[in-house]
Design an enzyme around this catalytic site. Structure first.
Site, PDB file in Angstrom:
ATOM      1  N   ARG A   6    -118.100  19.215   0.885  1.00 16.45           N
ATOM      2  CA  ARG A   6    -117.865  18.371  -0.298  1.00 16.45           C
ATOM      3  C   ARG A   6    -119.137  18.127  -1.117  1.00 16.45           C
ATOM      4  O   ARG A   6    -119.319  17.062  -1.697  1.00 16.45           O
ATOM      5  CB  ARG A   6    -117.228  17.036   0.100  1.00 16.45           C
ATOM      6  CG  ARG A   6    -115.909  17.161   0.818  1.00 16.45           C
ATOM      7  CD  ARG A   6    -114.828  17.802  -0.050  1.00 16.45           C
ATOM      8  NE  ARG A   6    -113.664  18.164   0.746  1.00 16.45           N
ATOM      9  CZ  ARG A   6    -113.442  19.373   1.247  1.00 16.45           C
ATOM     10  NH1 ARG A   6    -114.309  20.350   1.035  1.00 16.45           N
ATOM     11  NH2 ARG A   6    -112.365  19.630   1.939  1.00 16.45           N
ATOM     12  N   SER A  61    -109.514  10.792  -2.251  1.00 13.65           N
ATOM     13  CA  SER A  61    -110.390  10.213  -1.224  1.00 13.65           C
ATOM     14  C   SER A  61    -111.563   9.494  -1.877  1.00 13.65           C
ATOM     15  O   SER A  61    -112.212  10.042  -2.762  1.00 13.65           O
ATOM     16  CB  SER A  61    -110.910  11.314  -0.299  1.00 13.65           C
ATOM     17  OG  SER A  61    -109.855  11.914   0.402  1.00 13.65           O
ATOM     18  N   GLU A  89    -117.231   9.904  -2.285  1.00 10.75           N
ATOM     19  CA  GLU A  89    -116.807  11.146  -2.932  1.00 10.75           C
ATOM     20  C   GLU A  89    -116.674  10.867  -4.424  1.00 10.75           C
ATOM     21  O   GLU A  89    -116.753  11.763  -5.256  1.00 10.75           O
ATOM     22  CB  GLU A  89    -115.480  11.605  -2.333  1.00 10.75           C
ATOM     23  CG  GLU A  89    -115.230  13.093  -2.467  1.00 10.75           C
ATOM     24  CD  GLU A  89    -114.129  13.605  -1.553  1.00 10.75           C
ATOM     25  OE1 GLU A  89    -113.151  14.141  -2.093  1.00 10.75           O
ATOM     26  OE2 GLU A  89    -114.243  13.475  -0.322  1.00 10.75           O
TER      27      GLU A  89
END
Length: 256
Positions: A140, A182, A252
């Site tokens: 990520r 998320s 995130e």
């Protein structure tokens, strides 16, 4: 050229005011602010930096010899549909991840162990095409700190409807409502949602924002949440999880 955008309507979490956004139509643009994509993981403060978006010139998909070239303003749904129509593998998970290609690459978006960087060859930056290996993709995350204009991917035949359906099923139980998806990256060997739940914050609300009772790693704007509501909830989760478990939660979400 600029465009006025109401981020309370445009962003996925539906938080933010109206701001002028510069439209980039050329790789040679000298814009020196923050380039945003589809605002799917963006939390905008009442006083954000200068912002820009890529124009329509960067919304395209084309075959270039043996590679697939995609403009960074192209939406994930368009890429997914193109892959399906042209029997291309490795893009099935994009059906379930919103955003434009630039943002997906910047955060190395993925699902179920797959990432957008898996079949990536190189990325078009202002300096030219840069090989994937120089951009240090990890879970990520990438080390790209400038505007992404396009990307090229290896072509693999064999679109899998079964995989696409499997990804859809895995996402089916995710919370509905205005959110970032998320909120936090899963720490190595753990799950952010479980840590937030174990810290007692599942279904916990500040103002109009709460951590979902269905999945604690989803921050939901359930009642006209403000920037302060959301950022306070994010900071509270980071504080409680660190104090209770010694784990540092990293967002995130991109906060401007």
């Amino acid at each position: 050229m600029t465009k006025t955008i109401n981020f309370a309507k445009f962003s996925s979490v539906k938080i933010g005011g109206e701001f002028e956004v510069y439209i980039i139509d050329s790789v040679d643009s000298d814009f020196d602010g923050v380039v945003i994509g589809g605002a799917n993981n963006l939390l905008l403060s009442p006083n954000p930096p200068k912002m820009a978006m890529l124009g329509k010139n960067f919304d395209y998909i084309k075959f270039d010899n043996d590679v697939l070239e995609i403009g960074a303003a192209t939406k994930s749904a368009k890429i997914y549909n193109f892959a399906k129509q042209n029997d291309l593998a490795n893009f099935e998970f994009l059906k379930n991840i919103p955003g434009t290609l630039g943002g997906l690459i910047k955060m190395n978006a993925g699902l179920c162990g797959l990432s957008i960087s898996d079949s990536l060859i190189d990325v078009r930056l202002k300096s030219g095409w840069v090989n994937k290996e120089k951009l240090n993709f990890t879970y990520r995350k990438s080390e790209i700190y400038e505007t992404i204009f396009a990307a090229r991917f290896q072509i693999s035949k064999g679109f899998s409807k079964e995989r696409a359906d499997e990804f859809t099923q895995k996402r089916a139980n995710q919370p509905k409502g205005a959110s970032f998806g998320s909120c936090f990256v899963n720490p190595q060997g753990n799950f952010a949602g479980k840590l937030i739940e174990d810290a007692g914050l599942k279904d916990y609300a500040i103002g109009g924002a709460k951590f979902s009772e269905q999945h604690a790693n989803f921050l939901i704007n359930f009642n006209n949440a403000s920037f302060d509501d959301a950022i306070s909830l994010i900071k509270l989760a980071q504080k409680e999880v660190f104090e209770k478990f010694g784990v540092e939660l990293k967002t995130e979400v991109v906060v401007l």
